[in-house]
Design a protein around this motif. Structure first.
Motif, PDB file in Angstrom:
ATOM      1  N   ALA A 101      32.196  41.115  47.174  1.00 25.26           N
ATOM      2  CA  ALA A 101      31.711  42.403  46.667  1.00 25.26           C
ATOM      3  C   ALA A 101      31.510  42.357  45.159  1.00 25.26           C
ATOM      4  N   VAL A 102      32.391  41.664  44.431  1.00 28.91           N
ATOM      5  CA  VAL A 102      32.220  41.505  42.982  1.00 28.91           C
ATOM      6  C   VAL A 102      30.937  40.727  42.682  1.00 28.91           C
ATOM      7  N   TRP A 103      30.707  39.670  43.454  1.00 30.24           N
ATOM      8  CA  TRP A 103      29.478  38.879  43.278  1.00 30.24           C
ATOM      9  C   TRP A 103      28.239  39.748  43.473  1.00 30.24           C
ATOM     10  N   ILE A 104      28.247  40.595  44.475  1.00 34.21           N
ATOM     11  CA  ILE A 104      27.113  41.493  44.718  1.00 34.21           C
ATOM     12  C   ILE A 104      26.963  42.488  43.568  1.00 34.21           C
ATOM     13  N   HIS A 105      28.086  43.067  43.169  1.00 31.62           N
ATOM     14  CA  HIS A 105      28.055  44.119  42.152  1.00 31.62           C
ATOM     15  C   HIS A 105      27.469  43.623  40.826  1.00 31.62           C
ATOM     16  N   TYR A 106      27.832  42.408  40.436  1.00 30.80           N
ATOM     17  CA  TYR A 106      27.369  41.861  39.154  1.00 30.80           C
ATOM     18  C   TYR A 106      26.152  40.952  39.319  1.00 30.80           C
ATOM     19  N   GLY A 107      25.348  41.205  40.346  1.00 30.81           N
ATOM     20  CA  GLY A 107      24.226  40.351  40.715  1.00 30.81           C
ATOM     21  C   GLY A 107      23.447  39.703  39.590  1.00 30.81           C
ATOM     22  N   PRO A 108      22.779  40.453  38.721  1.00 28.62           N
ATOM     23  CA  PRO A 108      21.918  39.815  37.713  1.00 28.62           C
ATOM     24  C   PRO A 108      22.682  39.112  36.597  1.00 28.62           C
ATOM     25  N   HIS A 109      23.965  39.397  36.449  1.00 25.60           N
ATOM     26  CA  HIS A 109      24.727  38.852  35.329  1.00 25.60           C
ATOM     27  C   HIS A 109      25.098  37.384  35.524  1.00 25.60           C
ATOM     28  N   TRP A 110      25.118  36.910  36.759  1.00 23.02           N
ATOM     29  CA  TRP A 110      25.461  35.502  36.985  1.00 23.02           C
ATOM     30  C   TRP A 110      24.401  34.581  36.376  1.00 23.02           C
ATOM     31  N   ARG A 111      23.160  34.961  36.519  1.00 25.54           N
ATOM     32  CA  ARG A 111      22.078  34.129  35.991  1.00 25.54           C
ATOM     33  C   ARG A 111      22.038  34.169  34.458  1.00 25.54           C
ATOM     34  N   LEU A 112      22.444  35.295  33.888  1.00 24.65           N
ATOM     35  CA  LEU A 112      22.424  35.435  32.435  1.00 24.65           C
ATOM     36  C   LEU A 112      23.558  34.666  31.766  1.00 24.65           C
ATOM     37  N   THR A 113      24.612  34.373  32.518  1.00 24.13           N
ATOM     38  CA  THR A 113      25.804  33.736  31.955  1.00 24.13           C
ATOM     39  C   THR A 113      25.677  32.220  32.024  1.00 24.13           C
ATOM     40  N   GLU A 114      25.725  31.565  30.878  1.00 24.87           N
ATOM     41  CA  GLU A 114      25.561  30.111  30.841  1.00 24.87           C
ATOM     42  C   GLU A 114      26.875  29.368  31.073  1.00 24.87           C
ATOM     43  N   GLN A 115      28.000  29.959  30.669  1.00 24.06           N
ATOM     44  CA  GLN A 115      29.277  29.262  30.748  1.00 24.06           C
ATOM     45  C   GLN A 115      29.759  29.173  32.198  1.00 24.06           C
ATOM     46  N   LYS A 116      29.791  27.967  32.718  1.00 28.51           N
ATOM     47  CA  LYS A 116      30.202  27.770  34.111  1.00 28.51           C
ATOM     48  C   LYS A 116      31.669  28.121  34.333  1.00 28.51           C
ATOM     49  N   ASP A 117      32.507  27.860  33.333  1.00 27.75           N
ATOM     50  CA  ASP A 117      33.922  28.205  33.466  1.00 27.75           C
ATOM     51  C   ASP A 117      34.118  29.715  33.529  1.00 27.75           C
ATOM     52  N   PHE A 118      33.267  30.472  32.847  1.00 33.33           N
ATOM     53  CA  PHE A 118      33.369  31.929  32.923  1.00 33.33           C
ATOM     54  C   PHE A 118      33.069  32.413  34.336  1.00 33.33           C
ATOM     55  N   LYS A 119      32.090  31.798  34.964  1.00 36.21           N
ATOM     56  CA  LYS A 119      31.742  32.185  36.334  1.00 36.21           C
ATOM     57  C   LYS A 119      32.885  31.869  37.281  1.00 36.21           C
ATOM     58  N   LEU A 120      33.480  30.695  37.149  1.00 37.95           N
ATOM     59  CA  LEU A 120      34.625  30.356  37.990  1.00 37.95           C
ATOM     60  C   LEU A 120      35.819  31.240  37.672  1.00 37.95           C
ATOM     61  N   GLY A 121      36.053  31.472  36.378  1.00 33.31           N
ATOM     62  CA  GLY A 121      37.195  32.276  35.964  1.00 33.31           C
ATOM     63  C   GLY A 121      37.128  33.720  36.418  1.00 33.31           C
ATOM     64  N   THR A 122      35.946  34.191  36.745  1.00 39.70           N
ATOM     65  CA  THR A 122      35.813  35.528  37.313  1.00 39.70           C
ATOM     66  C   THR A 122      36.467  35.599  38.693  1.00 39.70           C
ATOM     67  N   PHE A 123      36.404  34.502  39.426  1.00 42.88           N
ATOM     68  CA  PHE A 123      36.903  34.483  40.798  1.00 42.88           C
ATOM     69  C   PHE A 123      38.370  34.077  40.902  1.00 42.88           C
ATOM     70  N   CYS A 124      38.793  33.111  40.128  1.00 49.57           N
ATOM     71  CA  CYS A 124      40.131  32.560  40.313  1.00 49.57           C
ATOM     72  C   CYS A 124      40.693  32.122  38.965  1.00 49.57           C
ATOM     73  N   THR A 125      41.957  31.711  38.979  1.00 50.91           N
ATOM     74  CA  THR A 125      42.631  31.412  37.727  1.00 50.91           C
ATOM     75  C   THR A 125      42.369  29.986  37.261  1.00 50.91           C
ATOM     76  N   MET A 126      42.490  29.817  35.948  1.00 53.01           N
ATOM     77  CA  MET A 126      42.370  28.514  35.295  1.00 53.01           C
ATOM     78  C   MET A 126      43.434  28.476  34.201  1.00 53.01           C
ATOM     79  N   PRO A 127      44.123  27.351  34.035  1.00 49.41           N
ATOM     80  CA  PRO A 127      45.198  27.310  33.038  1.00 49.41           C
ATOM     81  C   PRO A 127      44.663  27.208  31.618  1.00 49.41           C
ATOM     82  N   ALA A 128      45.422  27.750  30.678  1.00 46.99           N
ATOM     83  CA  ALA A 128      45.052  27.621  29.269  1.00 46.99           C
ATOM     84  C   ALA A 128      45.246  26.182  28.808  1.00 46.99           C
ATOM     85  N   VAL A 129      46.329  25.556  29.250  1.00 48.34           N
ATOM     86  CA  VAL A 129      46.604  24.148  28.988  1.00 48.34           C
ATOM     87  C   VAL A 129      46.888  23.503  30.338  1.00 48.34           C
ATOM     88  N   ARG A 130      46.086  22.541  30.728  1.00 54.24           N
ATOM     89  CA  ARG A 130      46.199  21.975  32.075  1.00 54.24           C
ATOM     90  C   ARG A 130      47.308  20.930  32.128  1.00 54.24           C
TER      91      ARG A 130
END
Length: 242
Positions: A101-130
């Protein structure tokens, strides 16, 4: 139609829709909330938890766990494991659909966003220091606090009949806000296996423009860490006699 399983499903759906929704608003290009920051994310997730708990209760789940770690912790505390599989299954399904539902809601914004980590980080967590062990411990500690303090909030030692009617969801939401502010900076505080795994699967299968891989090498940490933390909290609450 109301039932405990339906409540867990819809409660987790609302949790992830609003929780991942605030992250999308902050990270995705062109959103009016773009760059609103960590404070907005922690507040958004707190309100998402509150809304999810209210939804779960209204739809039939008086437990309103909306989190497999909470389900496991309270099963160990009570010794009753009958709800573990159906609740966890419903929570994972609700989290997946909430992310869709979030993916649908923000439909046009995925294409506008260049940072791939931002797209992944919208869905799930990523550590600050791995650092896998440190990340695992962080998730376990955050989830321990979540489950142990929830048990304390609803303990008869705090109130003979628990919190005042309808106050519980606000208290749990406030607790999640505190965890996010104090402990969330290391891993993004999944503290909920369904909240991370369901949306991570959604990221993997959805046709998101310009996405990266779904970081499956990290995916076990926000699942195992919270389950360990929740289990320890449930056992300690049982030992103390909450």
């Amino acid at each position: 139609m109301a039932s405990p399983v339906l409540g867990e499903f819809l409660g987790t759906f609302v949790l992830v829709l609003l929780g991942d929704g605030i992250v999308a608003g902050v990270l995705l290009k062109g959103s009016k909330a773009e760059n609103a920051g960590w404070g907005a994310i922690t507040a958004g997730w707190a309100f998402a938890v509150m809304a999810g708990v209210f939804t779960a209760i209204a739809c039939g789940s008086s437990d309103a766990h909306i989190n497999p770690a909470v389900t496991l912790g309270f099963a160990l505390k009570s010794g009753n494991f009958s709800n573990v599989v159906p609740y966890m299954s419903a929570q994972l399904a609700g989290a997946f659909l909430g992310a869709v539902a979030v993916w649908i809601h923000y439909g046009p914004h995925w294409r506008l966003t260049e940072q791939k980590d931002f797209k992944l980080g919208t869905f799930c967590t990523m550590p600050a220091v791995r650092q896998p062990m440190a990340n695992l411990v962080s998730e376990a500690i955050g989830t321990f606090v979540l489950v142990f303090v929830i048990a304390a909030i609803f303990s008869s030692r705090v109130g003979a009949t628990g919190p005042a009617a309808a106050l519980g969801p606000y208290l749990v939401g406030s607790l999640v806000w505190g965890i996010g502010l104090s402990l969330g900076g290391t891993t993004g505080y999944a503290i909920n296996p369904a909240r991370d795994l369901g949306p991570r699967i959604a990221h993997a299968v959805l046709p998101i423009p310009g996405k990266r891989d779904s970081d499956w090498g990290y995916a076990f940490i926000p699942v195992v860490g919270p389950l360990v933390g929740g289990a320890v909290a449930g056992l300690l609450a049982k030992t103390i006699g909450f």
